[in-house]
Motif scaffolding. Sequence first.
Motif, PDB file in Angstrom:
ATOM      1  N   LEU A 167      16.487  35.304  49.260  1.00 34.82           N
ATOM      2  CA  LEU A 167      17.506  35.325  50.314  1.00 34.82           C
ATOM      3  C   LEU A 167      18.289  34.021  50.362  1.00 34.82           C
ATOM      4  N   GLY A 168      17.610  32.904  50.064  1.00 29.85           N
ATOM      5  CA  GLY A 168      18.314  31.622  50.011  1.00 29.85           C
ATOM      6  C   GLY A 168      19.411  31.621  48.965  1.00 29.85           C
ATOM      7  N   ILE A 169      19.120  32.230  47.816  1.00 29.48           N
ATOM      8  CA  ILE A 169      20.107  32.285  46.734  1.00 29.48           C
ATOM      9  C   ILE A 169      21.209  33.301  47.035  1.00 29.48           C
ATOM     10  N   LEU A 170      20.833  34.478  47.497  1.00 28.72           N
ATOM     11  CA  LEU A 170      21.841  35.518  47.747  1.00 28.72           C
ATOM     12  C   LEU A 170      22.763  35.166  48.909  1.00 28.72           C
ATOM     13  N   SER A 171      22.252  34.439  49.882  1.00 31.24           N
ATOM     14  CA  SER A 171      23.072  34.059  51.034  1.00 31.24           C
ATOM     15  C   SER A 171      23.905  32.809  50.785  1.00 31.24           C
ATOM     16  N   GLY A 172      23.599  32.101  49.699  1.00 30.64           N
ATOM     17  CA  GLY A 172      24.279  30.844  49.421  1.00 30.64           C
ATOM     18  C   GLY A 172      23.693  29.662  50.155  1.00 30.64           C
ATOM     19  N   ALA A 173      22.595  29.880  50.889  1.00 29.64           N
ATOM     20  CA  ALA A 173      21.988  28.792  51.663  1.00 29.64           C
ATOM     21  C   ALA A 173      21.263  27.798  50.766  1.00 29.64           C
ATOM     22  N   LYS A 174      20.854  28.249  49.587  1.00 27.24           N
ATOM     23  CA  LYS A 174      20.127  27.369  48.670  1.00 27.24           C
ATOM     24  C   LYS A 174      21.049  26.973  47.527  1.00 27.24           C
ATOM     25  N   PRO A 175      21.289  25.675  47.309  1.00 18.04           N
ATOM     26  CA  PRO A 175      22.141  25.246  46.186  1.00 18.04           C
ATOM     27  C   PRO A 175      21.572  25.741  44.881  1.00 18.04           C
ATOM     28  N   LEU A 176      22.419  26.383  44.061  1.00 17.67           N
ATOM     29  CA  LEU A 176      21.922  27.000  42.841  1.00 17.67           C
ATOM     30  C   LEU A 176      21.421  25.976  41.822  1.00 17.67           C
ATOM     31  N   ALA A 177      21.974  24.785  41.856  1.00 19.56           N
ATOM     32  CA  ALA A 177      21.480  23.749  40.931  1.00 19.56           C
ATOM     33  C   ALA A 177      20.029  23.431  41.258  1.00 19.56           C
ATOM     34  N   GLN A 178      19.693  23.504  42.538  1.00 24.79           N
ATOM     35  CA  GLN A 178      18.321  23.235  42.984  1.00 24.79           C
ATOM     36  C   GLN A 178      17.430  24.440  42.660  1.00 24.79           C
ATOM     37  N   ALA A 179      18.013  25.631  42.712  1.00 24.48           N
ATOM     38  CA  ALA A 179      17.216  26.842  42.533  1.00 24.48           C
ATOM     39  C   ALA A 179      16.900  27.116  41.074  1.00 24.48           C
ATOM     40  N   SER A 180      17.729  26.608  40.150  1.00 26.88           N
ATOM     41  CA  SER A 180      17.620  27.062  38.768  1.00 26.88           C
ATOM     42  C   SER A 180      16.369  26.573  38.067  1.00 26.88           C
ATOM     43  N   GLY A 181      15.891  25.389  38.355  1.00 28.81           N
ATOM     44  CA  GLY A 181      14.579  24.915  37.958  1.00 28.81           C
ATOM     45  C   GLY A 181      14.139  25.173  36.546  1.00 28.81           C
ATOM     46  N   TYR A 182      15.018  25.126  35.557  1.00 28.60           N
ATOM     47  CA  TYR A 182      14.601  25.400  34.185  1.00 28.60           C
ATOM     48  C   TYR A 182      14.463  24.105  33.406  1.00 28.60           C
TER      49      TYR A 182
END
Length: 257
Positions: free
Chosen positions: A242-257
Amino acid sequence: MESHDMRETAARALSLLDLTNLKDDCTPEAIEALCARAHTAFGSTAAICIWPRFVAQARALLGQGSAVRIATVVNFPSGDLDIDTVVAETRQAVADGADDIDLVIPYRALMQGDEAAVTAMVAAVREACPAPLVLKTILETGELKDVSLIRRASELAIAAGADFIKTSTGKVAVNATLEAADIMLQAIRDSRGKVGFKPAGGISTVAEAALYLRLADTIMGEDWVMPSTFRFGASGLLDDVLGILSGAKPLAQASGY
């Protein structure tokens, strides 16, 4: 992972999620909250996964014919109950409105060489929850450990009528791993049957979920993964989705690769 791909993976994970609360101190209030969380602004989870004692409550809350399935657990988490007890648990859960039965196989018996115990348990529970009810078998791969034992557990469960094979209860030290997933997906592929896969325990981010989806796409083909063949068993994954789909979580932080 590109931001578009991350959002696509998050949406995919949402549709495959068995949103789980199997905490020992779970309450009716927590089940009410879980049922509400299963419906999101971006779509519904595939299912909720709960203790048997809450199935009737969840069915009343979700209603008949809900898009969100109700999964419950039997012979859980020890895998040590006798067949008659587990069959009675299963029949009660079905009567209360369960759609999916997640059965812990007698994995300790298997570790001692008793393959027949696994076959007998899975076959008996299969009979107690005939199609269209879905039977998922929990192998407890973190306890089996050995590659050949995980492979054999997969084969036995599939042969005895399981609709899905699932890694873990989430109640032991080692739960879902990519190594176990690889063994189990290869067993599904080699069986040539319509059998699904459910990694469960410890998958809490979309980045982690993506690794399992990529593995399934590689082994089974890119059109194989869907709610009827693949589920995530998780409690914390929905927050990241939900953080990613809502835009609440920065994608650079979410990508974690």
